[in-house]
Structures are given as structure tokens and as C-alpha cells.
Write a protein that holds these residues in place. Structure first.
Motif, mmCIF file in Angstrom:
data_model
loop_
_atom_site.group_PDB
_atom_site.id
_atom_site.type_symbol
_atom_site.label_atom_id
_atom_site.label_comp_id
_atom_site.label_asym_id
_atom_site.label_seq_id
_atom_site.Cartn_x
_atom_site.Cartn_y
_atom_site.Cartn_z
ATOM 1 N N GLY A 134 3.478 74.600 27.429
ATOM 2 C CA GLY A 134 4.774 75.395 26.253
ATOM 3 C C GLY A 134 5.351 76.923 26.904
ATOM 4 N N GLY A 135 5.932 77.652 26.679
ATOM 5 C CA GLY A 135 6.661 79.113 27.327
ATOM 6 C C GLY A 135 5.185 79.508 26.921
ATOM 7 N N SER A 136 4.536 79.490 26.144
ATOM 8 C CA SER A 136 3.449 80.502 26.024
ATOM 9 C C SER A 136 2.381 80.546 27.560
ATOM 10 C CB SER A 136 2.703 80.211 24.615
ATOM 11 O OG SER A 136 3.174 80.006 23.391
ATOM 12 N N LEU A 165 4.301 82.312 29.766
ATOM 13 C CA LEU A 165 4.089 83.968 30.212
ATOM 14 C C LEU A 165 2.362 84.117 30.614
ATOM 15 C CD1 LEU A 165 5.511 84.020 26.543
ATOM 16 C CD2 LEU A 165 6.668 85.460 27.793
ATOM 17 N N TYR A 199 8.811 89.773 20.313
ATOM 18 C CA TYR A 199 8.190 88.263 19.835
ATOM 19 C C TYR A 199 6.169 89.009 19.861
ATOM 20 C CZ TYR A 199 5.628 84.225 20.065
ATOM 21 O OH TYR A 199 5.118 82.763 20.009
ATOM 22 N N TYR A 236 3.600 88.279 22.174
ATOM 23 C CA TYR A 236 3.054 89.309 23.754
ATOM 24 C C TYR A 236 2.211 90.414 23.588
ATOM 25 C CZ TYR A 236 7.830 87.568 24.741
ATOM 26 O OH TYR A 236 8.980 87.467 24.923
ATOM 27 N N CYS A 283 13.755 89.537 25.808
ATOM 28 C CA CYS A 283 13.467 88.120 25.255
ATOM 29 C C CYS A 283 14.552 88.226 24.391
ATOM 30 C CB CYS A 283 12.518 88.277 23.908
ATOM 31 S SG CYS A 283 12.525 86.684 22.879
ATOM 32 N N ASN A 292 13.716 86.539 19.511
ATOM 33 C CA ASN A 292 12.168 87.060 18.051
ATOM 34 C C ASN A 292 11.843 87.887 18.393
ATOM 35 O OD1 ASN A 292 10.768 85.779 16.789
ATOM 36 N ND2 ASN A 292 10.159 84.415 18.082
ATOM 37 N N ASP A 304 12.232 85.716 28.835
ATOM 38 C CA ASP A 304 12.029 85.113 27.898
ATOM 39 C C ASP A 304 13.876 83.920 27.202
ATOM 40 O OD1 ASP A 304 10.958 83.179 25.237
ATOM 41 O OD2 ASP A 304 9.012 84.447 25.552
ATOM 42 N N VAL A 307 13.535 81.181 25.574
ATOM 43 C CA VAL A 307 13.911 80.125 24.775
ATOM 44 C C VAL A 307 14.361 79.020 23.615
ATOM 45 C CG1 VAL A 307 11.028 80.260 25.748
ATOM 46 C CG2 VAL A 307 11.878 80.627 23.211
ATOM 47 N N TYR A 308 15.523 80.537 23.125
ATOM 48 C CA TYR A 308 16.333 80.566 22.800
ATOM 49 C C TYR A 308 17.550 80.283 22.739
ATOM 50 C CZ TYR A 308 12.595 81.323 19.029
ATOM 51 O OH TYR A 308 11.068 81.144 18.759
ATOM 52 N N SER A 328 11.294 77.130 27.286
ATOM 53 C CA SER A 328 10.165 76.235 26.556
ATOM 54 C C SER A 328 11.145 74.925 26.047
ATOM 55 C CB SER A 328 9.806 76.324 25.487
ATOM 56 O OG SER A 328 9.370 75.555 24.317
ATOM 57 N N SER A 352 10.198 73.755 23.329
ATOM 58 C CA SER A 352 9.682 73.908 22.085
ATOM 59 C C SER A 352 10.716 73.912 20.839
ATOM 60 C CB SER A 352 8.720 74.740 21.466
ATOM 61 O OG SER A 352 7.855 74.641 21.958
ATOM 62 N N LYS A 353 11.979 74.851 20.686
ATOM 63 C CA LYS A 353 13.239 75.313 19.927
ATOM 64 C C LYS A 353 14.290 74.177 19.968
ATOM 65 C CE LYS A 353 10.082 78.169 18.881
ATOM 66 N NZ LYS A 353 9.184 78.655 17.356
ATOM 67 N N ARG A 371 4.204 71.023 23.543
ATOM 68 C CA ARG A 371 4.449 72.037 23.982
ATOM 69 C C ARG A 371 3.813 71.720 25.576
ATOM 70 N NH1 ARG A 371 4.062 74.901 22.213
ATOM 71 N NH2 ARG A 371 2.754 75.972 23.009
ATOM 72 N N TYR A 423 15.874 84.016 13.748
ATOM 73 C CA TYR A 423 15.500 85.145 13.047
ATOM 74 C C TYR A 423 15.751 86.052 12.644
ATOM 75 C CZ TYR A 423 11.630 82.324 15.188
ATOM 76 O OH TYR A 423 10.918 81.465 16.042
#
Ligand SMILES: Cc1ncc(COP(=O)(O)O)c(C=O)c1O
Length: 396
Positions: free
Chosen positions: A97-99, A102, A123, A126, A170, A174, A202, A204-205, A233, A235-236, A244, A322
Motif C-alpha cells: 500500500g501507499g501506507s 509513507l 490525510y 500522516y 498530498c 485528501n 503523495d 495516490v489520487y 498506490s 488502491s484508488k 495492498r 472528498y
């Protein structure tokens, strides 16, 4: 009794997930909940990604390379080139994951007591990653009135001390939905070079940029190779949150050597999920066009709906999925819990994420919530209606 660490004690709860026990109790009582709190898209995962796992005849589900499959990284580099991000397979470490990217980024560039400047609100996790790394977040506050656009660079400069190691961005944001302009990214890049700082972006979007506006990656800024670190990531992008899979990307060799040691310590990213993520790279452009259209419509519906509720103020998002909405209430934590425990409209309610967990400045965003527009339009419409009725009842 043995005691847990200060770090363990200080780890913040996720504002997105902390209300889950109340939601579970509400569901048990038979209430239907429209989940606006979590960024779990309802869009289908590309079939190619799922099929690649289903049709696989692996005999031994082995570890992979700590940096991830070379075949995946090579194909990923091609995707990046297509997106004006000139990186090669060796500049990429595949992460859980991007998690995890990070965490690796924080681990590779900061020591306990170092500072990272982050535009706020940010986010929420963080905060958790910073706590885990012993890093102090230095927030720079954006304002809902101007859609959370980038604060003046002079304001960033005022916050730089000899402990500052990085600026974390980000983009698109987000929870704000803010999309940085090329000029804003360039200004931040100039600042990072001037003060010898890293910029961790970041992204990811990346695909979720609306109204025909282009996303500008930190990696596309010339001359920033030694300062830029990108977190990404699947994920999105492919609605594959459960796979993940993410990655850390940098041209800075020392960063990559350090990050690789973190990657070796956890052995490898998940094998099946890399197979899925590699296959997902064949997803045709039309998939993203459709997804983008769908999210644009959802955003418009949500923002127009929220703007019609008396006392609600909302920042119009240009990307991600969001928005931050200010509600005519004092305490969004209490309101969000009340929505789940005490309120229902025809057996239904909504779940929102209180926004104060997206700030690190104490007592900020207390009357704000983050809303994710990850529901189908008809459900989103119902959810807005329910929120409107709930606010009327709450304020009676
Ligand atoms: C801005 C941002 N960064 C990183 C992540 C982490 O995502 P994952 O670990 O699923 O890749 C998320 C997830 O919601 C996010 O919103």
C-alpha cells in the motif's frame, strides 16, 4: 503489569475508523448506514486484475524481490513515462500500500525530533506515521474560504527550522480535494532546493483530477531529482484497496538505498496482489474516462446538495473524492456519533468522518466533517437529504 510505550499511547486513532463500533451497533439494530466516512470506492476493480489472480497456477506462493517483481516495476515505469514522470524500474520500490511507502519515506529521511511541514488539513494517517517515526508535524493551515489552496510560500519559509527535513504534500488532496497548479509545485520545489529539503508527494489520487485540469507530479519538475520522493498506490486508481499495493519512487539513490533496507526488513510485498496490480496496468484509458465522469457527477451532486443546506460551507474539490464541509454545529465528533446512535430517518442514517483528526493544530476543524463521495448518485442524493434532516433535528 508491563507498560506499553509512549509511542503506543500517543498513536492517534483514525478519525475515519474510530466510529466503526457505533456503526456496527446501529447496523445490529437494523439501521441502514450511508458510509460517507471512508474512501472505499464502489467502482468495480478492472476484470483483468481479478482474472490474473483467478487464472494463476502458482505452485508455491513464494516471497518476491524486496523491491517487488522486476516485471511489474518495468511496466509501472512505462505507465509513469506516459504520465510525464520520467522514472525507471530501479527508481521504484513496491510496497504494501501507499501506507507502507509513507512509512518507508519517513523512516528513510527523518530522525526522531525532526520536523515535516504539511499543509493542513491533511490525510489523517500522516499523524499516525509521524508518531510512529517520532517526527513532529508542523502544520500550515489552509482555509475553507479559498478552497484550501496552497498558503503563500513565504508562510512555509517562516516555518523552516534547522530540524525541518521535508514538506509533505498530498496532490490531489485528501481531505480537501485541492489540486496543486504547476506553478505551486514549482514554487515548493524552489523552496525545497533553497533549503535542502525533501518534498514527499503523495499522489495516490493522480487519476482523479476533474474539469479537464491536468495533474502535475512532483517527479516531473526538472532539477528536483535529489529532493523529490513520490508515494503512490493502486488502491484508488483501480479500486483495489484490498490488494495492498503501492510504491515509493525517487531518483535519489541514497533515499532508495535506505528505503530498500526497510523493504528488506519486511521481506517482500504481497505476491498475488502484485500479479493483480501488474495486470491492472493494461486497464484501457476508457476505464479512467468513465470513472472520472462518474466522480465528476458525484462531486457536482454532492457540492450542490451541501450548498443548499442552511449553514453549511463547503470547499469545492478539484480532485480526489472528498470534501471538507463546515456544519452548523459545534462538535462534529458528537454529531457524527449522534447520527449513528440516536438518529434515523426511515430506518436510515449517514456516517461522516469528523475533520479535527485531519488537523494537527489542536481544536481545529471541530465543526467540520470530511465527506467521501464514493457512493452511487442515487445513494449520495439520499445521504444528503438525510444529513439535511439530521442537522435540522440536531439543532432543534
Ligand atoms: C492520501 C492518501 N495517501 C495514502 C493512502 C494509503 O492508501 P493505501 O495504503 O491503500 O495505498 C490513502 C488511503 O486512503 C490516502 O487517502
Amino acid at each position: 503489569m508491563p507498560s506499553i510505550s509512549n509511542k503506543g499511547r500517543n498513536m492517534p486513532e483514525s478519525p475515519i475508523r474510530k466510529l466503526v463500533p457505533f456503526a456496527e451497533a446501529a447496523v445490529k439494530k437494523g439501521k441502514k448506514i450511508y458510509q460517507l466516512n471512508i474512501g472505499q470506492p464502489d467502482i468495480e476493480t478492472p476484470k483483468a486484475a481479478l482474472d490474473a489472480v483467478k487464472n494463476n497456477d502458482i505452485d508455491v506462493l513464494s516471497y518476491s524481490h524486496s523491491a517487488g517483481f522486476v516485471s511489474y516495476r518495468t511496466k509501472l515505469a512505462k505507465y509513469y513515462h506516459k504520465n510525464d514522470i520520467p522514472v525507471d524500474a530501479e527508481d521504484i520500490i513496491i510496497t504494501t500500500g501507499g501506507s507502507e511507502a509513507l512509512l518507508f519515506a519517513m523512516g528513510s529521511i527523518t530522525d526522531p525530533g525532526d520536523e515535516v511541514i504539511i499543509p493542513e488539513p491533511f490525510y489523517a494517517n500522516y499523524n499516525g506515521f509521524a508518531t510512529a517515526s517520532g517526527v513532529d508535524i508542523v502544520p500550515i493551515k489552509g482555509s475553507i474560504e479559498d478552497n484550501f489552496s496552497l498558503p503563500a510560500i513565504s508562510e512555509f519559509e517562516k516555518l523552516i527550522t534547522n530540524k525541518t527535513k521535508a514538506i509533505l504534500l498530498c496532490n490531489p488532496g485528501n481531505p480537501t480535494g485541492y489540486l496543486y497548479t504547476r506553478d505551486e509545485i514549482q514554487q515548493l520545489a524552489d523552496l525545497a532546493i533553497k533549503h535542502d529539503l525533501f518534498i514527499v508527494a503523495d499522489e495516490v489520487y493522480r487519476e482523479f483530477a476533474y474539469d479537464g485540469v491536468k495533474h502535475h507530479s512532483i517527479m516531473s519538475i526538472p532539477g528536483l531529482d535529489q529532493n523529490a520522493i513520490m508515494v503512490d498506490s493502486v488502491s484508488k486508481r483501480y479500486s483495489m484497496c484490498g490488494a495492498r499495493i503501492g510504491c515509493l519512487v525517487s531518483k535519489n539513490k541514497e533515499v532508495m538505498i535506505a528505503a530498500m533496507k526497510f523493504a528488506q526488513a519486511r521481506l517482500s510485498p504481497p505476491t498475488f496482489a502484485q500479479i493483480a496490480a501488474e495486470a491492472a496496468l493494461d486497464t484501457p484509458d476508457e476505464y479512467f474516462e468513465e470513472v472520472n465522469k462518474e466522480y465528476t457527477e458525484r462531486r457536482n451532486l454532492l457540492i450542490e446538495g451541501l450548498e443548499q443546506i442552511p449553514g453549511v460551507k463547503v470547499a469545492k474539490p478539484k480532485g480526489a473524492f472528498y470534501c471538507i464541509a463546515e456544519l452548523p454545529i459545534e462538535n462534529a465528533d458528537k454529531f457524527a456519533q449522534w447520527l449513528l446512535e440516536d438518529f434515523q430517518y426511515n430506518g436510515e442514517t449517514v456516517m461522516v468522518a469528523p475533520a479535527n483528526g485531519f488537523y494537527s493544530t489542536p481544536n481545529t476543524g471541530m465543526n467540520q466533517v470530511r465527506i467521501a463521495y464514493v457512493l452511487k448518485k442515487e445513494n449520495l442524493e439520499k445521504a444528503i437529504e438525510i444529513l439535511k434532516i439530521a442537522l435540522e433535528e440536531y439543532n432543534k
